[in-house]
Motif scaffolding. Structure first.
Motif, PDB file in Angstrom:
ATOM      1  N   ARG A 180      37.736  38.252  47.891  1.00  3.08           N
ATOM      2  CA  ARG A 180      38.214  39.474  48.534  1.00  3.08           C
ATOM      3  C   ARG A 180      38.317  39.349  50.053  1.00  3.08           C
ATOM      4  O   ARG A 180      39.168  39.985  50.676  1.00  3.08           O
ATOM      5  N   ASN A 181      37.442  38.536  50.653  1.00  2.00           N
ATOM      6  CA  ASN A 181      37.465  38.399  52.114  1.00  2.00           C
ATOM      7  C   ASN A 181      38.411  37.299  52.593  1.00  2.00           C
ATOM      8  O   ASN A 181      38.496  37.024  53.783  1.00  2.00           O
ATOM      9  N   ALA A 182      39.090  36.638  51.657  1.00  2.00           N
ATOM     10  CA  ALA A 182      40.037  35.586  52.042  1.00  2.00           C
ATOM     11  C   ALA A 182      41.150  35.491  51.004  1.00  2.00           C
ATOM     12  O   ALA A 182      41.416  34.439  50.435  1.00  2.00           O
ATOM     13  N   ARG A 183      41.809  36.614  50.795  1.00  2.00           N
ATOM     14  CA  ARG A 183      42.849  36.669  49.767  1.00  2.00           C
ATOM     15  C   ARG A 183      44.066  35.837  50.167  1.00  2.00           C
ATOM     16  O   ARG A 183      44.491  35.854  51.327  1.00  2.00           O
ATOM     17  N   ILE A 184      44.605  35.109  49.211  1.00  2.00           N
ATOM     18  CA  ILE A 184      45.868  34.401  49.388  1.00  2.00           C
ATOM     19  C   ILE A 184      46.949  35.250  48.736  1.00  2.00           C
ATOM     20  O   ILE A 184      46.884  35.546  47.545  1.00  2.00           O
ATOM     21  N   LYS A 185      47.929  35.649  49.532  1.00  2.00           N
ATOM     22  CA  LYS A 185      48.994  36.522  49.044  1.00  2.00           C
ATOM     23  C   LYS A 185      50.319  35.777  49.122  1.00  2.00           C
ATOM     24  O   LYS A 185      50.775  35.423  50.205  1.00  2.00           O
ATOM     25  N   ARG A 186      50.916  35.565  47.956  1.00  2.00           N
ATOM     26  CA  ARG A 186      52.204  34.882  47.883  1.00  2.00           C
ATOM     27  C   ARG A 186      53.268  35.825  47.350  1.00  2.00           C
ATOM     28  O   ARG A 186      53.003  36.639  46.465  1.00  2.00           O
ATOM     29  N   LEU A 187      54.452  35.696  47.891  1.00  2.00           N
ATOM     30  CA  LEU A 187      55.583  36.454  47.390  1.00  2.00           C
ATOM     31  C   LEU A 187      56.077  35.790  46.107  1.00  2.00           C
ATOM     32  O   LEU A 187      56.326  34.586  46.081  1.00  2.00           O
ATOM     33  N   ALA A 188      56.170  36.554  45.033  1.00  2.00           N
ATOM     34  CA  ALA A 188      56.543  36.012  43.732  1.00  2.00           C
ATOM     35  C   ALA A 188      57.657  36.848  43.120  1.00  2.00           C
ATOM     36  O   ALA A 188      57.842  38.021  43.473  1.00  2.00           O
ATOM     37  N   ILE A 189      58.395  36.251  42.186  1.00  2.00           N
ATOM     38  CA  ILE A 189      59.471  36.951  41.498  1.00  2.00           C
ATOM     39  C   ILE A 189      59.454  36.536  40.036  1.00  2.00           C
ATOM     40  O   ILE A 189      59.096  35.398  39.703  1.00  2.00           O
ATOM     41  N   MET A 190      59.804  37.462  39.168  1.00  4.39           N
ATOM     42  CA  MET A 190      59.837  37.181  37.733  1.00  4.39           C
ATOM     43  C   MET A 190      60.794  38.164  37.064  1.00  4.39           C
ATOM     44  O   MET A 190      61.215  39.162  37.665  1.00  4.39           O
ATOM     45  N   ASP A 191      61.139  37.878  35.813  1.00 10.03           N
ATOM     46  CA  ASP A 191      61.920  38.828  35.032  1.00 10.03           C
ATOM     47  C   ASP A 191      61.092  40.087  34.799  1.00 10.03           C
ATOM     48  O   ASP A 191      59.858  40.065  34.875  1.00 10.03           O
ATOM     49  N   GLN A 192      61.765  41.180  34.461  1.00  8.74           N
ATOM     50  CA  GLN A 192      61.043  42.448  34.288  1.00  8.74           C
ATOM     51  C   GLN A 192      60.024  42.423  33.156  1.00  8.74           C
ATOM     52  O   GLN A 192      59.146  43.274  33.095  1.00  8.74           O
ATOM     53  N   ASP A 193      60.100  41.416  32.271  1.00 15.66           N
ATOM     54  CA  ASP A 193      59.116  41.317  31.197  1.00 15.66           C
ATOM     55  C   ASP A 193      58.014  40.309  31.502  1.00 15.66           C
ATOM     56  O   ASP A 193      57.178  40.020  30.650  1.00 15.66           O
ATOM     57  N   GLY A 194      58.005  39.749  32.714  1.00 15.02           N
ATOM     58  CA  GLY A 194      56.959  38.819  33.119  1.00 15.02           C
ATOM     59  C   GLY A 194      57.311  37.359  32.953  1.00 15.02           C
ATOM     60  O   GLY A 194      56.531  36.479  33.350  1.00 15.02           O
ATOM     61  N   ALA A 195      58.477  37.045  32.401  1.00 17.52           N
ATOM     62  CA  ALA A 195      58.880  35.654  32.187  1.00 17.52           C
ATOM     63  C   ALA A 195      59.524  35.075  33.455  1.00 17.52           C
ATOM     64  O   ALA A 195      59.879  35.800  34.390  1.00 17.52           O
ATOM     65  N   ASN A 196      59.673  33.751  33.460  1.00 16.73           N
ATOM     66  CA  ASN A 196      60.371  33.030  34.540  1.00 16.73           C
ATOM     67  C   ASN A 196      59.774  33.296  35.924  1.00 16.73           C
ATOM     68  O   ASN A 196      60.492  33.494  36.911  1.00 16.73           O
ATOM     69  N   LEU A 197      58.472  33.275  36.018  1.00 20.16           N
ATOM     70  CA  LEU A 197      57.807  33.496  37.304  1.00 20.16           C
ATOM     71  C   LEU A 197      57.991  32.288  38.216  1.00 20.16           C
ATOM     72  O   LEU A 197      57.859  31.146  37.782  1.00 20.16           O
TER      73      LEU A 197
END
Length: 437
Positions: A180-197
């Motif tokens: 929590r004190n050192a979160r890694i935040k990455r921009l991600a994209i996927m299909d609306q059903d969670g596939a192809n991340l």
């Protein structure tokens, strides 16, 4: 009038009218019974698409999952099927499907072309009307079969409800890992059903508030380099990002205009207030909209581009305001108990979604643009950040439960159908794309 049509004088959403006071087109082809507040999804059969390998059943699984997840349909278990489809050119035995209560029947086949492409055909049958409602064919690369499945699900959704589907879309969000004190935040994209991340940033910079353009596959977001927030544009297909501006004062929640040519954002002033600004993406000219001593932020355009909704603490706590696109005629529209934040105008223009904090609970709700008809769809320890599906019928948001990281959820505008979206890690700040096709 044929039997199914006799049951369908009112569309899905006109049927829901008595519950949610919303008016939609009267052209649906299904029956949704709501008795005493109970909602019965429409039974639909999706048969395995005929193919020489497993790709047919894979396509079928994606179509069925999309329709099930919408909450409007119940895909009938294949074990109950009385007819085994062996030829998509032959009319089904409708009485066999009627006997198991099916109202819509989806069949299809997949073949392979000499050039390596796949050829996909499907038909949607009205079981009680004994007629074909839809039939299409697609040529696709092997890698794009999932997208074709989403397009087919959209076609079925449209023909059976009269509403545009939302399955051929993507979600951009913040993927979160680490302590929590050192979160890694990455921009991600996927299909609306969670596939192809896949990931758009590598985690070396803090990224916040991604937002999709309503007109193209492009996003805007904030990335911090050191302590300086940078506003970026990133085109998804070519994986190229462009610096819009680097602001020494804090920048919050940039969001596109409906035509995709401007972004609206908030900037921290020297006196501690925060005001709204619009930037023309072509000329880079910045125009100030509000000039107050309060915190004005989280702005969102109406779909016609004539109005802007935003949150402000001018009244002493965060509330929702609407104003003209030039900043004039500011009017408060939220008056319930608690505070209101993150307002987002529906693509249909009929609702504004929001986050509401009251009595220790965070709720996701909707109200009409004049503030009337407020309804809370879901409440919990911490819900935040609604984003609309492009058809304006479903919302996505993120929720953080006690002692746990955030996860992404969807809920329809009736509040009945809430589901968690699968993500590999903690996930927050989702934003829904326009339709890809």
């Amino acid at each position: 009038m044929e039997q199914l049509e006799r049951h369908c004088v009112l569309s899905l959403f006109v049927t829901i009218l008595a519950v949610v006071n919303a008016v939609f087109p009267v052209r649906a082809a299904v029956v949704l019974d709501i008795t005493g507040g109970n909602f019965n999804p429409v039974p639909i059969a999706v048969t395995d698409f005929l193919s020489s390998d497993g790709i047919g059943s894979q396509i079928t699984s994606v179509i069925a999952a999309d329709l099930d997840r919408s909450g409007l349909f119940r895909t009938v278990d294949k074990i109950s099927f009385l007819e085994h489809i062996t030829n998509t050119e032959v009319r089904p035995h409708f009485t066999d499907w009627q006997r198991i209560g099916v109202q819509g029947l989806v069949i299809g086949c997949v073949s392979r072309e000499a050039d390596g492409r796949i050829h996909i055909e499907f038909r949607l049958w009205d079981v009680y009307g004994n007629r074909q409602l839809e039939g299409r064919q697609f040529y696709s690369t092997e890698e794009s079969w999932r997208r074709v499945a989403h397009i087919i699900a959209d076609a079925v959704y449209h023909k059976m409800t009269g509403e545009t589907g939302y399955f051929d879309t993507r979600i951009v969000f913040i993927d979160e890992t680490g302590p929590r004190n050192a979160r890694i935040k990455r921009l991600a994209i996927m299909d609306q059903d969670g596939a192809n991340l896949h990931y758009l940033t590598d985690g070396r910079e803090i990224v916040l508030t991604p937002r999709f353009s309503p007109t193209r596959q492009e996003i805007t977001y904030i990335a911090f380099t050191g302590n300086i927030p940078h506003v970026y544009l990133q085109q998804i297909e070519v994986a190229r990002r462009e610096l819009v501006w680097a602001f020494s004062n804090m920048t919050i929640a940039p969001r596109f205009s409906p035509d995709g040519k401007k972004v609206i954002m908030s900037l921290l002033q020297d006196n501690g207030s925060t005001n709204l600004y619009i930037m023309d993406l072509r000329s880079r000219v910045v125009t100030r909209l509000t000039s107050t001593l309060s915190i004005d932020t989280a702005a969102s355009y109406s779909p016609d581009g004539n109005k802007i909704v935003f949150e402000s603490d001018e009244s002493g706590r965060q509330q929702i305001y609407v104003m003209n696109v030039d900043g004039s005629s500011q009017q408060r529209i939220s008056f319930g108990d608690g505070s209101y934040s993150t307002p987002v105008w529906s693509p249909r223009g009929d609702y504004i979604a929001f986050t509401k904090q009251s009595e220790g609970q965070f709720s996701i709700g909707v109200m009409h643009p004049d503030g009337s008809g407020e309804r809370l769809l879901t409440s919990g320890f911490h819900n935040e950040g609604p984003t609309w599906a492009p058809n304006g019928q479903v919302l996505m948001f993120f929720r953080q439960n006690v002692g746990k990281g955030p996860k992404i959820y969807t809920i329809d505008i009736t509040g009945r159908n809430e589901r968690q979206l699968p993500t590999p890690n903690d996930a927050s700040d989702p934003a829904w794309s326009p339709l890809l096709n």
